[in-house]
Design a protein around this motif. Structure first.
Motif, PDB file in Angstrom:
ATOM      1  N   PHE A  33       0.478  -1.044  -0.137  1.00 40.64           N
ATOM      2  CA  PHE A  33       0.112   0.093   0.043  1.00 40.64           C
ATOM      3  C   PHE A  33       0.910   1.073   0.119  1.00 40.64           C
ATOM      4  O   PHE A  33       0.565   2.130  -0.701  1.00 40.64           O
ATOM      5  CB  PHE A  33      -0.870   0.080   1.161  1.00 40.64           C
ATOM      6  CG  PHE A  33      -1.949  -1.137   1.134  1.00 40.64           C
ATOM      7  CD1 PHE A  33      -2.866  -1.311   0.288  1.00 40.64           C
ATOM      8  CD2 PHE A  33      -1.592  -2.052   2.149  1.00 40.64           C
ATOM      9  CE1 PHE A  33      -3.766  -2.183   0.119  1.00 40.64           C
ATOM     10  CE2 PHE A  33      -2.639  -3.337   2.174  1.00 40.64           C
ATOM     11  CZ  PHE A  33      -3.807  -3.342   1.174  1.00 40.64           C
ATOM     12  N   THR A  34       2.060   1.123   0.676  1.00 41.94           N
ATOM     13  CA  THR A  34       2.908   2.660   0.840  1.00 41.94           C
ATOM     14  C   THR A  34       3.603   2.384  -0.487  1.00 41.94           C
ATOM     15  O   THR A  34       3.446   3.772  -1.006  1.00 41.94           O
ATOM     16  CB  THR A  34       3.898   2.085   1.849  1.00 41.94           C
ATOM     17  OG1 THR A  34       3.351   1.934   3.061  1.00 41.94           O
ATOM     18  CG2 THR A  34       5.130   3.358   1.957  1.00 41.94           C
ATOM     19  N   LEU A  35       4.070   1.516  -1.149  1.00 36.72           N
ATOM     20  CA  LEU A  35       4.530   1.521  -2.470  1.00 36.72           C
ATOM     21  C   LEU A  35       3.586   2.234  -3.625  1.00 36.72           C
ATOM     22  O   LEU A  35       3.824   3.079  -4.260  1.00 36.72           O
ATOM     23  CB  LEU A  35       4.777   0.484  -3.019  1.00 36.72           C
ATOM     24  CG  LEU A  35       6.213  -0.196  -2.282  1.00 36.72           C
ATOM     25  CD1 LEU A  35       6.693  -1.615  -2.877  1.00 36.72           C
ATOM     26  CD2 LEU A  35       7.189   0.825  -2.143  1.00 36.72           C
ATOM     27  N   GLU A  36       2.168   1.839  -3.361  1.00 36.52           N
ATOM     28  CA  GLU A  36       1.197   2.127  -4.287  1.00 36.52           C
ATOM     29  C   GLU A  36       1.089   3.671  -4.042  1.00 36.52           C
ATOM     30  O   GLU A  36       0.715   4.446  -5.122  1.00 36.52           O
ATOM     31  CB  GLU A  36      -0.101   1.056  -4.125  1.00 36.52           C
ATOM     32  CG  GLU A  36      -1.234   1.817  -5.122  1.00 36.52           C
ATOM     33  CD  GLU A  36      -0.969   1.448  -6.587  1.00 36.52           C
ATOM     34  OE1 GLU A  36      -1.527   2.078  -7.412  1.00 36.52           O
ATOM     35  OE2 GLU A  36      -0.048   0.369  -6.847  1.00 36.52           O
ATOM     36  N   SER A  37       0.738   4.188  -2.845  1.00 39.86           N
ATOM     37  CA  SER A  37       0.628   5.344  -2.345  1.00 39.86           C
ATOM     38  C   SER A  37       1.699   6.371  -3.075  1.00 39.86           C
ATOM     39  O   SER A  37       1.380   7.420  -3.401  1.00 39.86           O
ATOM     40  CB  SER A  37       0.515   5.490  -0.920  1.00 39.86           C
ATOM     41  OG  SER A  37       0.516   6.908  -0.610  1.00 39.86           O
ATOM     42  N   PHE A  40       1.180   6.570  -6.764  1.00 36.85           N
ATOM     43  CA  PHE A  40       0.061   7.636  -7.023  1.00 36.85           C
ATOM     44  C   PHE A  40       0.401   8.819  -6.641  1.00 36.85           C
ATOM     45  O   PHE A  40       0.171   9.891  -7.481  1.00 36.85           O
ATOM     46  CB  PHE A  40      -1.184   7.410  -5.953  1.00 36.85           C
ATOM     47  CG  PHE A  40      -2.187   8.191  -6.100  1.00 36.85           C
ATOM     48  CD1 PHE A  40      -3.082   8.187  -6.865  1.00 36.85           C
ATOM     49  CD2 PHE A  40      -2.351   9.231  -5.189  1.00 36.85           C
ATOM     50  CE1 PHE A  40      -4.218   9.277  -7.265  1.00 36.85           C
ATOM     51  CE2 PHE A  40      -3.503  10.317  -5.174  1.00 36.85           C
ATOM     52  CZ  PHE A  40      -4.145  10.141  -6.224  1.00 36.85           C
ATOM     53  N   THR A  41       1.051   9.414  -5.681  1.00 36.11           N
ATOM     54  CA  THR A  41       1.697  10.630  -5.328  1.00 36.11           C
ATOM     55  C   THR A  41       2.662  11.181  -6.505  1.00 36.11           C
ATOM     56  O   THR A  41       2.449  12.393  -6.930  1.00 36.11           O
ATOM     57  CB  THR A  41       2.622  10.547  -4.130  1.00 36.11           C
ATOM     58  OG1 THR A  41       1.534  10.159  -3.108  1.00 36.11           O
ATOM     59  CG2 THR A  41       2.928  12.027  -3.828  1.00 36.11           C
ATOM     60  N   PHE A  47       0.649  15.159 -12.836  1.00 33.61           N
ATOM     61  CA  PHE A  47      -0.458  15.622 -13.513  1.00 33.61           C
ATOM     62  C   PHE A  47      -0.699  17.134 -13.206  1.00 33.61           C
ATOM     63  O   PHE A  47      -1.081  17.952 -13.988  1.00 33.61           O
ATOM     64  CB  PHE A  47      -1.818  14.882 -12.909  1.00 33.61           C
ATOM     65  CG  PHE A  47      -3.046  15.437 -13.200  1.00 33.61           C
ATOM     66  CD1 PHE A  47      -3.791  15.467 -14.538  1.00 33.61           C
ATOM     67  CD2 PHE A  47      -3.686  16.011 -12.169  1.00 33.61           C
ATOM     68  CE1 PHE A  47      -4.708  16.097 -14.905  1.00 33.61           C
ATOM     69  CE2 PHE A  47      -4.737  16.758 -12.620  1.00 33.61           C
ATOM     70  CZ  PHE A  47      -5.572  16.630 -13.701  1.00 33.61           C
ATOM     71  N   THR A  48      -0.449  17.382 -11.857  1.00 34.15           N
ATOM     72  CA  THR A  48      -0.468  18.930 -11.473  1.00 34.15           C
ATOM     73  C   THR A  48       0.361  19.668 -12.038  1.00 34.15           C
ATOM     74  O   THR A  48      -0.159  20.949 -12.355  1.00 34.15           O
ATOM     75  CB  THR A  48      -0.225  18.940  -9.840  1.00 34.15           C
ATOM     76  OG1 THR A  48      -1.156  17.936  -9.195  1.00 34.15           O
ATOM     77  CG2 THR A  48      -0.396  20.218  -9.223  1.00 34.15           C
ATOM     78  N   ARG A  49       1.737  19.262 -12.264  1.00 30.62           N
ATOM     79  CA  ARG A  49       2.498  20.161 -13.090  1.00 30.62           C
ATOM     80  C   ARG A  49       2.204  20.353 -14.607  1.00 30.62           C
ATOM     81  O   ARG A  49       2.059  21.567 -15.019  1.00 30.62           O
ATOM     82  CB  ARG A  49       3.996  19.695 -13.263  1.00 30.62           C
ATOM     83  CG  ARG A  49       4.631  19.814 -12.117  1.00 30.62           C
ATOM     84  CD  ARG A  49       6.232  19.344 -12.160  1.00 30.62           C
ATOM     85  NE  ARG A  49       6.361  17.868 -13.018  1.00 30.62           N
ATOM     86  CZ  ARG A  49       6.399  16.897 -11.971  1.00 30.62           C
ATOM     87  NH1 ARG A  49       6.466  17.057 -10.438  1.00 30.62           N
ATOM     88  NH2 ARG A  49       6.689  15.589 -12.379  1.00 30.62           N
ATOM     89  N   GLU A  50       1.477  19.351 -14.981  1.00 29.68           N
ATOM     90  CA  GLU A  50       0.862  19.533 -16.538  1.00 29.68           C
ATOM     91  C   GLU A  50      -0.312  20.478 -16.642  1.00 29.68           C
ATOM     92  O   GLU A  50      -0.478  21.297 -17.501  1.00 29.68           O
ATOM     93  CB  GLU A  50       0.547  18.137 -17.026  1.00 29.68           C
ATOM     94  CG  GLU A  50       1.806  17.470 -17.448  1.00 29.68           C
ATOM     95  CD  GLU A  50       1.439  15.800 -17.840  1.00 29.68           C
ATOM     96  OE1 GLU A  50       0.154  15.686 -18.344  1.00 29.68           O
ATOM     97  OE2 GLU A  50       2.251  15.086 -17.777  1.00 29.68           O
ATOM     98  N   PHE A  51      -1.004  20.324 -15.413  1.00 27.43           N
ATOM     99  CA  PHE A  51      -2.394  21.077 -15.321  1.00 27.43           C
ATOM    100  C   PHE A  51      -2.094  22.602 -15.194  1.00 27.43           C
ATOM    101  O   PHE A  51      -2.552  23.497 -15.797  1.00 27.43           O
ATOM    102  CB  PHE A  51      -3.387  20.493 -14.336  1.00 27.43           C
ATOM    103  CG  PHE A  51      -4.532  21.196 -14.118  1.00 27.43           C
ATOM    104  CD1 PHE A  51      -5.527  20.833 -15.258  1.00 27.43           C
ATOM    105  CD2 PHE A  51      -4.866  22.212 -13.326  1.00 27.43           C
ATOM    106  CE1 PHE A  51      -6.849  21.546 -15.279  1.00 27.43           C
ATOM    107  CE2 PHE A  51      -6.098  22.919 -13.103  1.00 27.43           C
ATOM    108  CZ  PHE A  51      -7.161  22.507 -14.145  1.00 27.43           C
TER     109      PHE A  51
END
Length: 72
Positions: A33-37, A40-41, A47-51
């Protein structure tokens, strides 16, 4: 050291080892779960940079369009 103190120390050590083992197992279960998190981060930051870049471009276009329209 009295025998009673020794027994208390042994019981405490046994309990401590048991809790340590349970905590270690819990962290092992938590690892996927930590690796997946983290993944995702990372993706969300990209995505935030592109947006933000898109938003800046849209603002620039809107300013230029509005200025061009006003100068006509």
């Amino acid at each position: 050291m009295r025998v009673g103190d020794l027994l208390v120390n042994c019981a405490f050590t046994r309990t401590f080892v048991q809790y340590t083992r349970e905590f270690w197992l819990f962290t092992r279960e938590l690892q996927p779960f930590t690796l997946e998190s983290r993944r995702f981060t990372r993706e969300f930051r990209a995505f935030t940079r592109e947006f933000r870049a898109f938003t800046r471009e849209l603002q620039r276009f809107t300013r230029e369009f509005t200025l061009g329209w006003l100068l006509q």
